[in-house]
Design an enzyme around this catalytic site. Structure first.
Site, PDB file in Angstrom:
ATOM      1  CB  ALA A  43      -0.939  -0.009   1.200  1.00  0.00           C
ATOM      2  CG  PHE A  44       4.961   3.290   1.784  1.00  0.00           C
ATOM      3  CD1 PHE A  44       4.610   4.134   2.834  1.00  0.00           C
ATOM      4  CD2 PHE A  44       6.098   3.593   1.049  1.00  0.00           C
ATOM      5  CE1 PHE A  44       5.372   5.258   3.135  1.00  0.00           C
ATOM      6  CE2 PHE A  44       6.858   4.716   1.337  1.00  0.00           C
ATOM      7  CZ  PHE A  44       6.490   5.548   2.391  1.00  0.00           C
ATOM      8  CB  VAL A  68      -2.844  -1.780   5.590  1.00  0.00           C
ATOM      9  CG1 VAL A  68      -1.762  -1.714   6.664  1.00  0.00           C
ATOM     10  CG2 VAL A  68      -2.359  -1.132   4.301  1.00  0.00           C
ATOM     11  CB  ILE A  69      -4.050  -6.989   8.177  1.00  0.00           C
ATOM     12  CG1 ILE A  69      -4.987  -7.289   6.996  1.00  0.00           C
ATOM     13  CG2 ILE A  69      -4.557  -7.655   9.458  1.00  0.00           C
ATOM     14  CD1 ILE A  69      -5.096  -8.760   6.634  1.00  0.00           C
ATOM     15  CG  HIS A  75       4.868  -1.177   9.110  1.00  0.00           C
ATOM     16  ND1 HIS A  75       4.085  -1.889   8.218  1.00  0.00           N
ATOM     17  CD2 HIS A  75       5.869  -0.627   8.383  1.00  0.00           C
ATOM     18  CE1 HIS A  75       4.602  -1.775   7.001  1.00  0.00           C
ATOM     19  NE2 HIS A  75       5.675  -1.018   7.078  1.00  0.00           N
ATOM     20  CG  PHE A 100      -7.728   5.337   0.506  1.00  0.00           C
ATOM     21  CD1 PHE A 100      -6.360   5.147   0.434  1.00  0.00           C
ATOM     22  CD2 PHE A 100      -8.397   4.902   1.633  1.00  0.00           C
ATOM     23  CE1 PHE A 100      -5.667   4.535   1.482  1.00  0.00           C
ATOM     24  CE2 PHE A 100      -7.717   4.292   2.680  1.00  0.00           C
ATOM     25  CZ  PHE A 100      -6.361   4.111   2.604  1.00  0.00           C
ATOM     26  NE  ARG A 114     -14.282  -2.842   6.872  1.00  0.00           N
ATOM     27  CZ  ARG A 114     -14.628  -3.499   7.981  1.00  0.00           C
ATOM     28  NH1 ARG A 114     -14.560  -4.809   8.020  1.00  0.00           N
ATOM     29  NH2 ARG A 114     -15.047  -2.854   9.044  1.00  0.00           N
TER      30      ARG A 114
END
Length: 140
Positions: A43-44, A68-69, A75, A100, A114
């Site tokens: 994701a970064f 992102v979990i 982090h 997003f 989701r």
């Protein structure tokens, strides 16, 4: 000429990424045009991928998807924050709608919730891009 749509996908969680791309692709396909998928590690990296896509001027919009979990360190907070603000900045700087569609969740169960029939983050990301393209066309 039909629109071209980009999906920038963070593939760190491959199974979730695949479902997100499926959902976004489904919505873009219904809108018409071509869909191109561009993979990045996490994701970064999504903001830079969105920037590359937007600056290429090949796409009407970019759906940025991934997951992102939360883990046991901070982090998660840095990655989520930077991904969200970076994607928003690309939209504002280029005028190309970038959504997003990143799952920011506590665990895998929340991520899967989701991606279901009730609510699908990939579909929502594509719908947001399409709506912003429509809004821009209405106003210009």
């Amino acid at each position: 000429m039909a629109d071209r749509w980009a999906i920038a996908v963070a593939t760190f969680y491959e199974d979730l990424a695949e479902k997100l791309v499926e959902g976004a692709s489904r919505v873009f396909d219904q809108a018409g045009g071509e869909v191109h998928v561009h993979e990045v590690p996490g994701a970064f990296e999504l903001p830079l991928a969105a920037k590359y896509c937007a600056e290429s001027r090949r796409y009407a919009g970019v759906a940025c998807v991934g997951a992102v979990i939360r883990g046991e360190t901070s982090h998660y907070d840095y990655v989520c924050s930077e991904a969200a603000s970076g994607i928003a900045r690309v939209s504002l700087d280029t005028g190309v709608p970038c959504s997003f569609g990143v799952l920011t969740v506590e665990n895998r169960e929340q991520a899967l919730e989701r991606l279901g029939p009730k609510r699908h983050q990939g579909e929502d990301a594509a719908r947001a891009v399409i709506r912003m393209v429509e809004l821009h066309r209405e106003l210009t």
